[in-house]
Design an enzyme around this catalytic site. Structure first.
Site, PDB file in Angstrom:
ATOM      1  N   LYS A   4      16.968 -21.821  32.514  1.00  0.00           N
ATOM      2  CA  LYS A   4      16.011 -22.086  33.605  1.00  0.00           C
ATOM      3  C   LYS A   4      14.962 -23.124  33.181  1.00  0.00           C
ATOM      4  O   LYS A   4      14.671 -23.256  31.981  1.00  0.00           O
ATOM      5  CB  LYS A   4      15.335 -20.792  34.055  1.00  0.00           C
ATOM      6  CG  LYS A   4      14.439 -20.192  33.012  1.00  0.00           C
ATOM      7  CD  LYS A   4      13.627 -19.028  33.555  1.00  0.00           C
ATOM      8  CE  LYS A   4      12.684 -18.579  32.442  1.00  0.00           C
ATOM      9  NZ  LYS A   4      11.738 -17.587  32.734  1.00  0.00           N
ATOM     10  N   LYS A  32      12.461 -14.054  24.656  1.00  0.00           N
ATOM     11  CA  LYS A  32      11.253 -14.642  24.057  1.00  0.00           C
ATOM     12  C   LYS A  32      11.107 -14.267  22.591  1.00  0.00           C
ATOM     13  O   LYS A  32      10.686 -15.077  21.778  1.00  0.00           O
ATOM     14  CB  LYS A  32      10.000 -14.193  24.816  1.00  0.00           C
ATOM     15  CG  LYS A  32       9.823 -14.918  26.134  1.00  0.00           C
ATOM     16  CD  LYS A  32       8.428 -14.718  26.693  1.00  0.00           C
ATOM     17  CE  LYS A  32       8.257 -15.490  27.981  1.00  0.00           C
ATOM     18  NZ  LYS A  32       7.010 -15.204  28.661  1.00  0.00           N
ATOM     19  N   LYS A  58       8.219 -23.385  31.268  1.00  0.00           N
ATOM     20  CA  LYS A  58       6.929 -23.907  30.801  1.00  0.00           C
ATOM     21  C   LYS A  58       6.904 -24.084  29.297  1.00  0.00           C
ATOM     22  O   LYS A  58       6.156 -24.866  28.764  1.00  0.00           O
ATOM     23  CB  LYS A  58       5.836 -22.869  31.069  1.00  0.00           C
ATOM     24  CG  LYS A  58       5.441 -22.639  32.446  1.00  0.00           C
ATOM     25  CD  LYS A  58       4.403 -21.498  32.398  1.00  0.00           C
ATOM     26  CE  LYS A  58       4.244 -20.882  33.761  1.00  0.00           C
ATOM     27  NZ  LYS A  58       3.578 -19.590  33.714  1.00  0.00           N
TER      28      LYS A  58
HETATM   29  P1  TYM Z   1       5.424 -17.072  35.348  1.00  0.00           P
HETATM   30  O1  TYM Z   1       4.028 -17.530  35.159  1.00  0.00           O
HETATM   31  O2  TYM Z   1       6.374 -17.241  34.215  1.00  0.00           O
HETATM   32  O3  TYM Z   1       6.064 -17.761  36.599  1.00  0.00           O
HETATM   33  C1  TYM Z   1       5.396 -17.797  37.854  1.00  0.00           C
HETATM   34  C2  TYM Z   1       6.413 -17.679  38.973  1.00  0.00           C
HETATM   35  O4  TYM Z   1       7.368 -18.741  38.884  1.00  0.00           O
HETATM   36  C3  TYM Z   1       8.693 -18.218  38.900  1.00  0.00           C
HETATM   37  N1  TYM Z   1       9.554 -19.074  38.075  1.00  0.00           N
HETATM   38  C4  TYM Z   1      10.653 -19.701  38.522  1.00  0.00           C
HETATM   39  N2  TYM Z   1      11.249 -19.714  39.728  1.00  0.00           N
HETATM   40  C5  TYM Z   1      12.369 -20.481  39.860  1.00  0.00           C
HETATM   41  N3  TYM Z   1      12.904 -21.218  38.849  1.00  0.00           N
HETATM   42  C6  TYM Z   1      12.334 -21.229  37.627  1.00  0.00           C
HETATM   43  N4  TYM Z   1      12.853 -21.965  36.645  1.00  0.00           N
HETATM   44  C7  TYM Z   1      11.157 -20.447  37.417  1.00  0.00           C
HETATM   45  N5  TYM Z   1      10.349 -20.229  36.350  1.00  0.00           N
HETATM   46  C8  TYM Z   1       9.381 -19.382  36.773  1.00  0.00           C
HETATM   47  C9  TYM Z   1       8.557 -16.809  38.334  1.00  0.00           C
HETATM   48  O5  TYM Z   1       9.620 -15.976  38.733  1.00  0.00           O
HETATM   49  C10 TYM Z   1       7.229 -16.373  38.909  1.00  0.00           C
HETATM   50  O6  TYM Z   1       7.391 -15.861  40.211  1.00  0.00           O
HETATM   51  N6  TYM Z   1       5.048 -12.160  34.680  1.00  0.00           N
HETATM   52  C11 TYM Z   1       4.919 -13.201  35.654  1.00  0.00           C
HETATM   53  C12 TYM Z   1       3.550 -13.262  36.281  1.00  0.00           C
HETATM   54  C13 TYM Z   1       3.052 -11.947  36.801  1.00  0.00           C
HETATM   55  C14 TYM Z   1       3.379 -11.381  38.053  1.00  0.00           C
HETATM   56  C15 TYM Z   1       2.658 -10.162  38.103  1.00  0.00           C
HETATM   57  C16 TYM Z   1       4.215 -11.789  39.093  1.00  0.00           C
HETATM   58  C17 TYM Z   1       2.190 -11.109  36.168  1.00  0.00           C
HETATM   59  N7  TYM Z   1       1.961 -10.029  36.969  1.00  0.00           N
HETATM   60  C18 TYM Z   1       2.782  -9.331  39.202  1.00  0.00           C
HETATM   61  C19 TYM Z   1       4.301 -10.944  40.197  1.00  0.00           C
HETATM   62  C20 TYM Z   1       3.612  -9.737  40.244  1.00  0.00           C
HETATM   63  C21 TYM Z   1       5.163 -14.534  34.968  1.00  0.00           C
HETATM   64  O7  TYM Z   1       5.018 -14.650  33.780  1.00  0.00           O
HETATM   65  O8  TYM Z   1       5.448 -15.544  35.805  1.00  0.00           O
END
Ligand code: TYM
Length: 328
Positions: free
Chosen positions: A196, A115, A199
């Site tokens: 991947k 990032k 967003k």
């Molecule tokens: P975030 O918001 O980026 O993504 C949410 C969830 O989606 C999954 N994900 C994917 N899975 C498969 N293929 C993809 N291309 C893909 N892109 C995203 C992510 O692995 C995630 O499970 N830091 C985390 C949010 C968070 C969190 C936590 C998660 C904050 N605190 C505590 C678990 C436990 C995040 O930014 O996810």
């Protein structure tokens, strides 16, 4: 909360929530709700690690909670809440920053490197983001954290921080386990299968957003990059684009990849893509119908209730940690 094992996970209210988020994470949470006490968080403090428009952010917070509900998260079984409504998340982050986390730990985080790149002008919060994530998980004595593949390193760090704290000050935190379902753990970009689905992708042809118009989504599938071989076959190494489309097709339809390979044997990519585009469109229409029937006021009530329910749990862990390091 009852005596069931605890599940914690979350999604950031930023960008367009896409099929990767759904297939890699949210969809897998639905089945867990009967067996576990599930806590699903809208992680808004994580979203502000990069610049957000305040009005948009407010809307996105409600949007994520609605997406949880439309996906099948049942607020009678699971707790849905907003991270910034429980101040213990940031308080514990500060404590872990000081007594457990090291610069050397955070310097290893690949998501930060991806990032930030060479940009020195990113926020300190972006660097510290994994410690906030550890706090989210550790405050609730979480057993399992179901996420997509990209979050694995952050959960490993959470375990390191928890163990380091417990060893030095005495046991406060449960050591959580990561849960990553093999299928869909890393849905790739439709325009570039070496990265991947994301967003924050610069082109909207990278992803299918859950709130995309169904015709737009069809167009995106028809435009998705493939190879010139014309053979529908799962082979991630040599055919990453087609393999990615097969994964999406299989997860949305319930057909196995093998069945799909057989179905499209000898027919090239035309029918395969057309059928997948239709499947995706139907999925979005049905998803959005549920989404549009959920009222903002109801979502606000659910978030309020969730925060009330969890505040004392978070506070107990925080006070326990404070006591151990001499702050209470
Ligand atoms: P975030 O918001 O980026 O993504 C949410 C969830 O989606 C999954 N994900 C994917 N899975 C498969 N293929 C993809 N291309 C893909 N892109 C995203 C992510 O692995 C995630 O499970 N830091 C985390 C949010 C968070 C969190 C936590 C998660 C904050 N605190 C505590 C678990 C436990 C995040 O930014 O996810």
């Amino acid at each position: 909360m009852d005596n069931k094992k605890i599940i914690f996970s979350g999604v950031q209210p930023s960008g367009n929530i896409h099929l990767g988020n759904y297939l890699g994470a949210i969809k897998n949470w639905i089945k867990l709700q009967d067996e576990y006490q599930c806590l699903f968080c809208v992680v808004d403090y994580h979203a502000i690690t990069v610049k957000q428009d305040p009005k948009e952010l407010k809307k996105k917070i409600i949007e994520i909670a609605k997406i949880y509900l439309a996906s099948g998260i049942d607020p009678k079984k699971s707790v849905i809440f907003q991270q910034s409504q429980i101040s213990e998340h940031t308080e514990l982050t500060w404590m872990l920053n000081c007594v457990s986390a090291r610069m050397s730990d955070l310097n290893k985080m690949t998501q930060y490197k991806d990032k930030a790149g060479d940009n020195e002008n990113v926020s300190v919060g972006l660097f510290d983001y994994p410690v906030l994530m550890a706090s989210d998980i550790l405050l609730y004595q979480t057993d399992l954290v179901p996420v997509g593949e990209d979050q694995k390193q952050h959960i490993e760090l959470t375990r390191v921080l928890a163990k380091r704290f417990n060893n030095e000050y005495g046991k406060v935190f449960k050591i959580p386990e990561v849960v990553i379902k093999k299928e869909g753990a890393r849905i790739m970009g439709l325009d570039d299968a070496s990265k991947k689905m994301s967003k924050s992708a610069s082109s909207e042809f990278n992803y299918i957003a859950l709130l995309d118009d169904s015709d737009r989504a069809k167009k995106k599938i028809m435009k998705a990059v493939t190879d010139s071989e014309g053979v529908v076959k799962y082979d991630v190494k040599n055919k990453p684009e087609v393999s990615n489309l097969l994964t999406v097709y299989s997860l949305l339809s319930g057909y196995s990849v093998k069945d799909l390979e057989d179905k499209y044997k000898g027919s090239g990519y035309g029918d395969f893509k057309k059928d997948l585009a239709e499947l995706v469109a139907q999925f979005l229409i049905s998803f959005q119908e549920k989404y549009n029937n959920i009222k903002d006021e109801d979502v606000e009530k659910i978030l309020e209730k969730g925060a009330k329910e969890l505040k004392s749990v978070a506070n107990t862990t925080l006070n326990n940690a404070k006591e151990k390091i001499g702050l209470n």
